[in-house]
Scaffold this motif. Structure first.
Motif, short mmCIF file in Angstrom:
data_model
loop_
_atom_site.label_atom_id
_atom_site.label_comp_id
_atom_site.label_asym_id
_atom_site.label_seq_id
_atom_site.Cartn_x
_atom_site.Cartn_y
_atom_site.Cartn_z
N ALA A 10 36.00 52.33 -10.43
CA ALA A 10 36.12 53.60 -11.14
C ALA A 10 34.75 54.19 -11.45
CB ALA A 10 36.91 53.38 -12.43
N GLY A 11 33.79 53.36 -11.86
CA GLY A 11 32.46 53.85 -12.22
C GLY A 11 31.57 54.06 -11.01
N ASN B 291 34.88 45.12 -0.62
CA ASN B 291 36.04 45.56 0.17
C ASN B 291 35.74 46.86 0.90
OD1 ASN B 291 37.98 43.51 -0.80
ND2 ASN B 291 37.56 44.49 -2.76
N LEU B 292 36.57 47.15 1.91
CA LEU B 292 36.39 48.39 2.69
C LEU B 292 37.03 49.60 2.02
CD1 LEU B 292 36.98 47.84 6.51
CD2 LEU B 292 35.05 48.96 5.41
N THR B 293 37.99 49.35 1.15
CA THR B 293 38.71 50.46 0.53
C THR B 293 38.83 50.27 -0.98
OG1 THR B 293 40.82 49.35 0.91
CG2 THR B 293 40.14 50.93 2.58
N HIS B 294 39.01 51.39 -1.66
CA HIS B 294 39.16 51.38 -3.11
C HIS B 294 40.60 51.71 -3.48
CE1 HIS B 294 38.47 52.58 -7.34
NE2 HIS B 294 39.22 53.63 -7.05
N ILE B 295 41.13 50.97 -4.44
CA ILE B 295 42.42 51.39 -5.01
C ILE B 295 42.24 51.46 -6.53
CG2 ILE B 295 43.38 49.04 -4.92
CD1 ILE B 295 46.13 50.66 -4.43
N ALA C 260 27.82 47.79 -10.98
CA ALA C 260 29.09 48.30 -11.55
C ALA C 260 30.24 47.46 -11.00
CB ALA C 260 29.26 49.77 -11.20
N VAL C 261 30.13 46.14 -11.19
CA VAL C 261 31.10 45.23 -10.55
C VAL C 261 32.36 44.99 -11.39
CG1 VAL C 261 29.41 44.05 -9.10
CG2 VAL C 261 29.86 43.19 -11.40
N GLY C 262 32.50 45.71 -12.51
CA GLY C 262 33.74 45.63 -13.28
C GLY C 262 33.90 44.31 -14.03
N SER C 263 35.13 44.03 -14.39
CA SER C 263 35.42 42.81 -15.15
C SER C 263 36.72 42.21 -14.64
CB SER C 263 35.56 43.15 -16.63
OG SER C 263 36.60 44.08 -16.79
N THR C 264 36.99 40.99 -15.04
CA THR C 264 38.26 40.36 -14.66
C THR C 264 38.94 39.82 -15.92
OG1 THR C 264 37.05 38.33 -14.19
CG2 THR C 264 37.64 39.69 -12.29
N THR C 265 40.22 39.50 -15.79
CA THR C 265 41.01 39.03 -16.94
C THR C 265 40.40 37.78 -17.56
OG1 THR C 265 42.97 39.87 -15.86
CG2 THR C 265 43.32 38.27 -17.61
N ASN C 266 40.38 37.76 -18.88
CA ASN C 266 39.88 36.59 -19.60
C ASN C 266 41.07 35.69 -19.96
OD1 ASN C 266 38.64 34.76 -21.24
ND2 ASN C 266 37.68 36.26 -22.59
N ASP C 267 41.09 34.47 -19.44
CA ASP C 267 42.21 33.57 -19.80
C ASP C 267 41.85 32.70 -21.00
OD1 ASP C 267 40.61 31.51 -18.86
OD2 ASP C 267 41.69 31.27 -16.97
#
Ligand SMILES: Cc1cc2nc3c(=O)[nH]c(=O)nc-3n(C[C@H](O)[C@H](O)[C@H](O)COP(=O)(O)OP(=O)(O)OC[C@H]3O[C@@H](n4cnc5c(N)ncnc54)[C@H](O)[C@@H]3O)c2cc1C
Length: 231
Positions: A12-13, A39-43, A118-125
């Motif tokens: 997104a950023g 990745n080659l594509t963004h969703i 700007a690699v984002g974040s992932t779920t914290n378990d």
């Protein structure tokens, strides 16, 4: 040589930034803007619960980085950043492999004058024992597609068993924020759709969805009236 702006992460950023900088500085030749993504594509991540439930085909809603770069005057490089050398102002991208495990793009290094990560974040378990091994997470398209494939497999197995007793599927969703609540609603809808398409060995009411939330109500980040049940 023009100023090299390197953006790692086309989410997104990063995607928005690369596009805007490309349309301004890149177009006028004032900077060389490069976007890197694994990745080659963004969703768009807020659609992942729809991919998981099967109501959205991810390939219909994805944006191709190569095309976006071409039309917005920046360059795209495929690869996962695995190293950063600040003294020499360069990053390392690991080799990208194809589905057969063969090298598609080799390991390489890219130099920069300005670097944006700007690699984002992932779920914290929260280190919960067993969570990483046994839960499905919903941070990437691959994870959403894996969830959907497991859901379909369950229905197909039940359909093929030709048993007279109706089967049940239990889905537990941890977190009653927007994603958890929307996923529960999409799954409820999917249960009816699957039965309508003939996969009716599991009746819609036999998909049991449990939302697990530590707080006192669903949608804790939103106004209380939105979290109230509608009768
Ligand atoms: C299921 C779900 C639903 C959501 N719903 C909403 C919502 O309704 N409203 C809302 O405002 N927000 C929502 N969010 C949050 C929102 O998606 C994030 O806040 C936003 O995507 C963060 O943007 P970002 O650019 O920081 O990172 P991301 O969008 O996560 O992008 C990170 C990018 O970096 C790439 N990347 C990661 N590591 C590397 C690496 N080492 N090398 C190269 N590339 C790398 C990834 O491939 C990815 O393209 C949701 C998130 C999820 C997971």
């Amino acid at each position: 040589m023009s100023h090299r702006i390197l953006i790692v992460g086309g989410g997104a950023g990063g995607l928005e930034l690369a596009t805007r900088l490309g349309r301004t500085l890149g177009k006028r030749g004032k900077a060389k803007v490069t976007l890197v993504d694994a990745n080659l594509t963004h969703i768009w991540k807020p659609l992942l619960h729809e991919v998981a439930a099967g109501s959205l085909n991810s390939s219909e809603d994805e944006l191709n980085y190569v095309a976006q770069a071409k039309w917005n005057h920046f360059e795209f490089q495929l690869g996962r950043m695995t190293g950063l050398n600040r003294a020499e102002q360069r990053i390392t991208l690991s080799a990208t492999l194809d589905e057969r495990g063969e090298v598609l793009v080799p390991e390489r290094q890219l130099g920069y004058d300005s670097l944006v990560i700007a690699v984002g974040s992932t779920t914290n378990d929260f280190g919960t024992a067993g969570a990483a091994e046994h839960c499905l997470f919903l941070d990437t398209r691959e994870q959403a597609e894996r969830f959907h494939s497991q859901l379909l497999s369950h229905y197909l197995r039940a359909h093929a068993s030709q048993s007279d007793t109706t089967e049940q599927i239990n889905v537990a969703i941890v977190g009653a924020g927007a994603t958890g609540v929307e996923l529960a609603a999409e799954l409820h809808h999917a249960a009816h759709q699957l039965a309508a398409y003939g996969l009716d060995s599991i009746h819609p009411e036999n998909m049991r969805i449990t939302l697990i939330e530590a707080g006192p109500r669903v949608l804790p980040a939103l106004p209380e009236r939105i979290g109230k049940p509608v009768h």
